[in-house]
Scaffold this active site. Structure first.
Site, PDB file in Angstrom:
ATOM      1  N   ALA A   1       7.535  13.705 -15.323  1.00 40.42           N
ATOM      2  CA  ALA A   1       7.773  12.346 -16.112  1.00 40.42           C
ATOM      3  C   ALA A   1       8.500  12.216 -17.286  1.00 40.42           C
ATOM      4  CB  ALA A   1       6.687  11.758 -16.525  1.00 40.42           C
TER       5      ALA A   1
ATOM      6  N   LYS B   1      15.133  14.348 -13.944  1.00 41.24           N
ATOM      7  CA  LYS B   1      15.766  15.348 -13.591  1.00 41.24           C
ATOM      8  C   LYS B   1      14.995  15.000 -12.626  1.00 41.24           C
ATOM      9  CE  LYS B   1      15.794  17.148 -18.523  1.00 41.24           C
ATOM     10  NZ  LYS B   1      15.260  16.076 -19.190  1.00 41.24           N
TER      11      LYS B   1
ATOM     12  N   ASP C   1       2.946  15.743 -14.196  1.00 41.67           N
ATOM     13  CA  ASP C   1       2.599  15.535 -15.337  1.00 41.67           C
ATOM     14  C   ASP C   1       0.944  15.171 -15.901  1.00 41.67           C
ATOM     15  OD1 ASP C   1       4.892  14.749 -17.295  1.00 41.67           O
ATOM     16  OD2 ASP C   1       2.772  13.416 -17.229  1.00 41.67           O
TER      17      ASP C   1
ATOM     18  N   ARG D   1       1.821   8.446 -16.777  1.00 42.31           N
ATOM     19  CA  ARG D   1       3.021   8.298 -16.651  1.00 42.31           C
ATOM     20  C   ARG D   1       3.282   9.354 -15.125  1.00 42.31           C
ATOM     21  NH1 ARG D   1       2.556  11.259 -21.752  1.00 42.31           N
ATOM     22  NH2 ARG D   1       2.404  13.311 -20.236  1.00 42.31           N
TER      23      ARG D   1
ATOM     24  N   ASP E   1      -2.323  20.222 -15.727  1.00 42.89           N
ATOM     25  CA  ASP E   1      -2.166  20.743 -16.621  1.00 42.89           C
ATOM     26  C   ASP E   1      -0.850  21.686 -16.359  1.00 42.89           C
ATOM     27  OD1 ASP E   1      -1.368  21.921 -19.530  1.00 42.89           O
ATOM     28  OD2 ASP E   1      -2.483  21.282 -19.922  1.00 42.89           O
TER      29      ASP E   1
ATOM     30  N   CYS F   1      14.476  18.746 -25.809  1.00 43.20           N
ATOM     31  CA  CYS F   1      15.686  17.977 -26.198  1.00 43.20           C
ATOM     32  C   CYS F   1      15.374  18.381 -27.752  1.00 43.20           C
ATOM     33  CB  CYS F   1      16.217  16.668 -26.002  1.00 43.20           C
ATOM     34  SG  CYS F   1      14.193  15.343 -26.180  1.00 43.20           S
TER      35      CYS F   1
END
Length: 454
Positions: A277, A281, A299, A304, A326, A393
């Site tokens: 999510a 991508k 996810d 989400r 998970d 990121c």
């Protein structure tokens, strides 16, 4: 709490200022946990703002105020007589003063902001508070930030002047040179770079270029990745264009796109997007697979995952299976696995400035536990000779180089065939991974590593 007043028939900038202050009030009330973008859209809808210029102005005032929050708060706290007095102000008034201080002191707006704020507050909260706000703004105009910072330490001075948390300032000064750290923070404050890609499932690049020319959208084609563009300027913001609404174009940072090209998904493969999510991508993976093969998007959040399903449907993705699970405990076997792990988002402060007011040392430590577990399981999920791409990121080595170094006994590095530069010195993986920095590459800050099981 002051009620919302929709000002009809007054100057656009006054409506923008009121709406921006209301967004910031709600953001503060949520302890900066709510999505800034969602709050902006919500207030725009409540205020019934349809004019593109006004909507754009609301976005600009909110985002720029959040970017400069340390500076704005410091000025106002000094002017009103301390943190407690500032906090005691009516929440709407406090946030309207933040917006006005941005305009008066930082943007140096030629508009008579003081008079406009007084008129707005006169209608919303009464004469006394309106008059006090006017007095505060008069003092803001004459306040000398340079003088106030003279006796502050270098760390405090940079934190206030460049509006970043002090621990972040210290971190980047240790990781980079002092001047480069300042350059990074300046870029986070000033960058207006927008990257987007044409969704070739729904629109050809040639058709996109023709539409851009017709609609006054001026772009620059990226030299590294096909169908990726940098926005030069546009008559209306990209999110308000029809080809954004139906996902013919997808706003996606160049470093994020590079992550998928590092994975190099191909038609017929079995691919896992382990932390998928919101799905940008995943959509690009599907496009590069030409809709052929098995693509699993996972996810841990059901909400989400539901939002991602809507985005992927709108994007024309047909070969994806969405799982709520998970990925630290997932089973299966895949040719390729992408782990774009949850992180501090410390590389996204230019595009998501609210992230910098949420990050702290404790948060870094908690994320690293999740990141390591995700990467370790991804290496178990991929077949012999398969590929795992790990990305975050983040500009912090704890979330990048340290995580990858911790698994090198179980995995080997493959240098990804993408732009970027080597990692921080002092780590085993540094010469064979890629980093992106806002001030060097005009992208979000990103770490990307490509591995195969040993």
């Amino acid at each position: 709490m002051a009620s919302i007043v929709v000002l009809r028939g007054v100057a656009e900038v006054t409506v923008s200022r009121e709406a921006a202050a209301e967004v910031l009030r709600r953001f503060e009330e949520s302890k900066m946990k709510q999505s800034l973008r969602s709050l902006i859209y919500g207030v725009i809808e409540e205020f019934d703002i349809s004019d593109v210029k006004v909507r754009t102005s609301v976005f600009g005032l909110v985002v720029e105020t959040v970017k400069r929050m340390n500076t704005v708060n410091f000025i106002l706290q000094r002017v009103v007589g301390g943190k407690e007095k500032f906090r005691s102000l009516d929440p709407f008034v406090r946030n309207l003063l933040r917006v006005a201080t941005l305009e008066v002191k930082i943007n140096q707006s030629p508009v008579d902001v003081e008079r406009k704020v007084y008129g707005l507050l006169l209608r919303k909260v009464g004469r006394d508070e309106a008059a006090e706000a006017r007095r505060i703004l008069r003092r803001v105009k004459t306040f000398s930030l340079e003088e106030a910072l003279k006796r502050r330490s270098k760390l405090e001075k940079y934190s206030i002047l460049y509006s970043h948390p002090s621990f972040f300032v210290k971190r980047v000064m240790d990781l980079l040179s002092e001047e480069e750290a300042l350059d990074l923070m300046r870029t986070n404050l000033s960058s207006k770079v927008v990257w987007f890609r044409v969704n070739r499932v729904k629109m050809s690049v040639d058709d996109a270029l023709a539409a851009f020319e017709k609609d006054g959208v001026h772009v620059e084609k990226d030299k590294d990745f096909p169908a990726l563009f940098r926005l030069v300027d546009a008559e209306i913001p990209l999110p308000l264009t029809p080809y954004f609404d139906d996902r013919r174009i997808i706003i996606q940072d160049k470093a994020s796109v590079a992550t998928v090209y590092a994975l190099d998904p191909r038609p017929g493969e079995r691919v896992l997007d382990a932390c998928a999510a919101p799905g940008m991508k995943t959509a690009l993976i599907s496009e590069l697979m030409e809709g052929e093969g098995d693509l699993v998007a996972v996810d841990v959040s059901a909400e989400r995952a539901r939002r991602m399903e809507r985005i992927l449907d709108l994007s024309g993705v047909s070969n994806v299976k969405i799982l709520v699970a998970d990925s630290r405990t997932l089973k299966g076997e895949y040719d390729k696995v992408l782990v774009d792990a949850p992180c501090t988002s410390s590389g996204t402060f230019a595009s998501s400035p609210e992230a910098k007011w949420k990050v702290n040392e404790k948060q870094i430590r908690s994320y690293t536990l999740i990141q390591k577990a995700l990467l370790e399981n991804a290496l178990r999920l991929v077949r012999e000779g398969g590929v795992v791409v790990y990305s975050v990121c983040s500009v912090f080595p704890e979330e990048g180089e340290e995580i990858v170094d911790s698994v090198l006994g179980k995995a080997e590095l493959i240098e990804p065939n993408i732009p970027g530069e080597k990692g921080y010195d002092g780590f085993e993986c540094s010469s064979r991974i890629k980093r992106f920095f806002p001030h060097r590459h005009q992208t979000n800050g990103f770490f990307i590593a490509k591995l195969t099981p040993a």
